[in-house]
Design an enzyme around this catalytic site. Structure first.
Site, PDB file in Angstrom:
ATOM      1  N   ASP A  11       1.000  -1.347   0.236  1.00  0.00           N
ATOM      2  CA  ASP A  11      -0.128  -0.142   0.153  1.00  0.00           C
ATOM      3  C   ASP A  11       0.631   1.238  -0.269  1.00  0.00           C
ATOM      4  O   ASP A  11       0.511   1.806   0.786  1.00  0.00           O
ATOM      5  CB  ASP A  11      -1.291  -0.437   1.489  1.00  0.00           C
ATOM      6  N   ASP A  16       7.010   1.308   2.277  1.00  0.00           N
ATOM      7  CA  ASP A  16       6.595   0.201   1.165  1.00  0.00           C
ATOM      8  C   ASP A  16       7.701  -0.141  -0.382  1.00  0.00           C
ATOM      9  O   ASP A  16       8.026  -0.185  -1.147  1.00  0.00           O
ATOM     10  CB  ASP A  16       4.990   0.761   0.084  1.00  0.00           C
ATOM     11  N   ASN A  40      -2.270   3.083   3.504  1.00  0.00           N
ATOM     12  CA  ASN A  40      -1.856   4.082   4.039  1.00  0.00           C
ATOM     13  C   ASN A  40      -2.836   5.037   3.300  1.00  0.00           C
ATOM     14  O   ASN A  40      -2.614   6.401   4.138  1.00  0.00           O
ATOM     15  CB  ASN A  40      -0.266   3.961   2.963  1.00  0.00           C
ATOM     16  N   THR A 124       2.769  -5.877   3.149  1.00  0.00           N
ATOM     17  CA  THR A 124       3.576  -4.863   3.756  1.00  0.00           C
ATOM     18  C   THR A 124       2.209  -4.014   3.449  1.00  0.00           C
ATOM     19  O   THR A 124       2.858  -2.708   3.957  1.00  0.00           O
ATOM     20  CB  THR A 124       5.069  -4.188   2.782  1.00  0.00           C
ATOM     21  N   PHE A 165      -0.399  -1.371  12.645  1.00  0.00           N
ATOM     22  CA  PHE A 165      -1.224  -0.440  11.678  1.00  0.00           C
ATOM     23  C   PHE A 165      -2.184  -1.050  10.811  1.00  0.00           C
ATOM     24  O   PHE A 165      -2.884  -1.904  10.252  1.00  0.00           O
ATOM     25  CB  PHE A 165      -0.892   1.051  11.137  1.00  0.00           C
ATOM     26  N   HIS A 239      10.106   0.270   7.767  1.00  0.00           N
ATOM     27  CA  HIS A 239       9.354  -1.393   8.673  1.00  0.00           C
ATOM     28  C   HIS A 239       9.302  -2.306   6.471  1.00  0.00           C
ATOM     29  O   HIS A 239      10.011  -3.388   7.502  1.00  0.00           O
ATOM     30  CB  HIS A 239       8.070  -1.005   8.722  1.00  0.00           C
TER      31      HIS A 239
END
Ligand code: BDR
Ligand code: CA
Length: 309
Positions: A11, A16, A40, A124, A165, A239
């Site tokens: 996303d 990402d 996101n 992700t 999230f 992340h």
């Protein structure tokens, strides 16, 4: 070299974007396609961002738009971190690339059924697309080699005290994956908070000097500003690329095989990944959870990625 066939469900999203760069550049990975989730930002924006990224990076991979909303919850976006566009901080050239004609769920199903060997899925973002594909055509499940996901945490969360999230946006979808029987590798906040893109990292990547390095540095400066504002962190946690780093070099990680269930109780911990790190419950272990990452080795991989474009 034997390449790992892989679909990346994402996303984009600043982090990402770096995961896409890494997956697109590494010779050990055969990137079969990008499937896009809402997360996101709205699907319209994450989809556009994905197209901009593959065009800019010159990646010849299909980009398939997914579900515009989670299975049950209303969509919750992360514009406090990723901005109005979902990828604030970089201006892309005019967009010419178009979506593949297949929807994400169809692409996942068709690819898994047609591929001669099991395919690795990396997620992700919220896991809506993969969950829908599993429910629609459960016969794809044996052809998923494993799922490497960025999401959750055995410690604390980032959108509630308990939840991370990607899981919190679509906990029911995550539950479908976590109970599917597919081998799971979970890269949670526990490790992603160990790889902060501090200013000195950005300066190091700047000296790489490629077009991807410029994209990385502009995106990370914007990402760091919001991470500082929202979480008072000295650098944004990178992340999502941690999933790809695991596929490239699992020796960078310390892992533990545990039972993990998603909290679907609609209480304060809704969306938490309950990892039984001490095996209190004696339940079957379904997830390999990452506990430690070699941050230096990780940033070497990022630098190597940026040199490839
Ligand atoms: C996750 O949430 C998103 O904002 C990031 O892209 C990452 O996938 C971190 O909690
Ligand atoms: Ca993401």
């Amino acid at each position: 070299m034997r390449r790992t066939p892989m679909i990346l469900d994402c996303d984009p999203g600043h982090d990402d974007a770096v995961a896409i760069m890494m997956a697109g550049a590494d010779p050990s990975i055969e990137l079969l396609g990008l499937t896009i989730s809402a997360g996101n930002q709205t699907l319209e924006k994450t989809g556009r961002n994905a197209l901009n990224l593959v065009q800019y990076l010159n990646l010849d991979v299909p980009v398939c738009p997914g579900s515009p909303r989670p299975l049950i919850r209303e969509l919750q976006i992360a514009d406090d971190i990723h901005g109005e566009s979902g990828l604030d901080g970089f201006t892309f050239p005019p967009l010419k690339r178009r979506f593949d004609e297949r929807a994400a769920v169809d692409f996942i199903i068709d690819t898994l059924l047609a591929h001669p060997e099991p395919v690795t899925l990396v997620t992700t973002g919220p896991m809506t697309n993969v969950a829908l594909a599993m429910r629609l055509r459960p016969e794809i499940i044996p052809n998923i080699r494993r799922i490497v996901l960025m999401g959750g945490s055995y410690g604390y969360g980032n959108v509630t005290p308990a939840a991370e999230f990607n899981i919190r946006v679509d906990p029911e979808a995550a539950h479908i994956l976590f109970t599917s029987g597919v081998p799971l590798v979970m890269m949670g906040l526990d490790v992603t908070r160990q790889v902060l893109v501090r200013e000195e990292i950005i300066e190091r990547m700047e000296s790489v000097g490629t077009s991807a390095a410029r994209l990385f540095c502009d995106l990370m400066r914007a990402f760091n500003a919001t991470q500082r504002e929202v979480y008072s962190l000295p650098g944004g946690p990178l992340h999502d690329p941690v999933t790809i780093a695991y596929l490239i070099d699992p020796s960078l990680f310390t892992m533990q095989h545990v039972h993990c269930a998603i909290d679907l109780s609609h209480g304060e911990s809704y969306g938490r990944t309950n990892c039984d790190m001490f095996d209190y419950l004696g339940r079957p272990r379904n997830v390999h959870v990452a506990k430690q990452i070699d941050a230096e080795g990780f940033f070497d991989l990022v630098e190597h990625t940026l040199e490839q474009y």
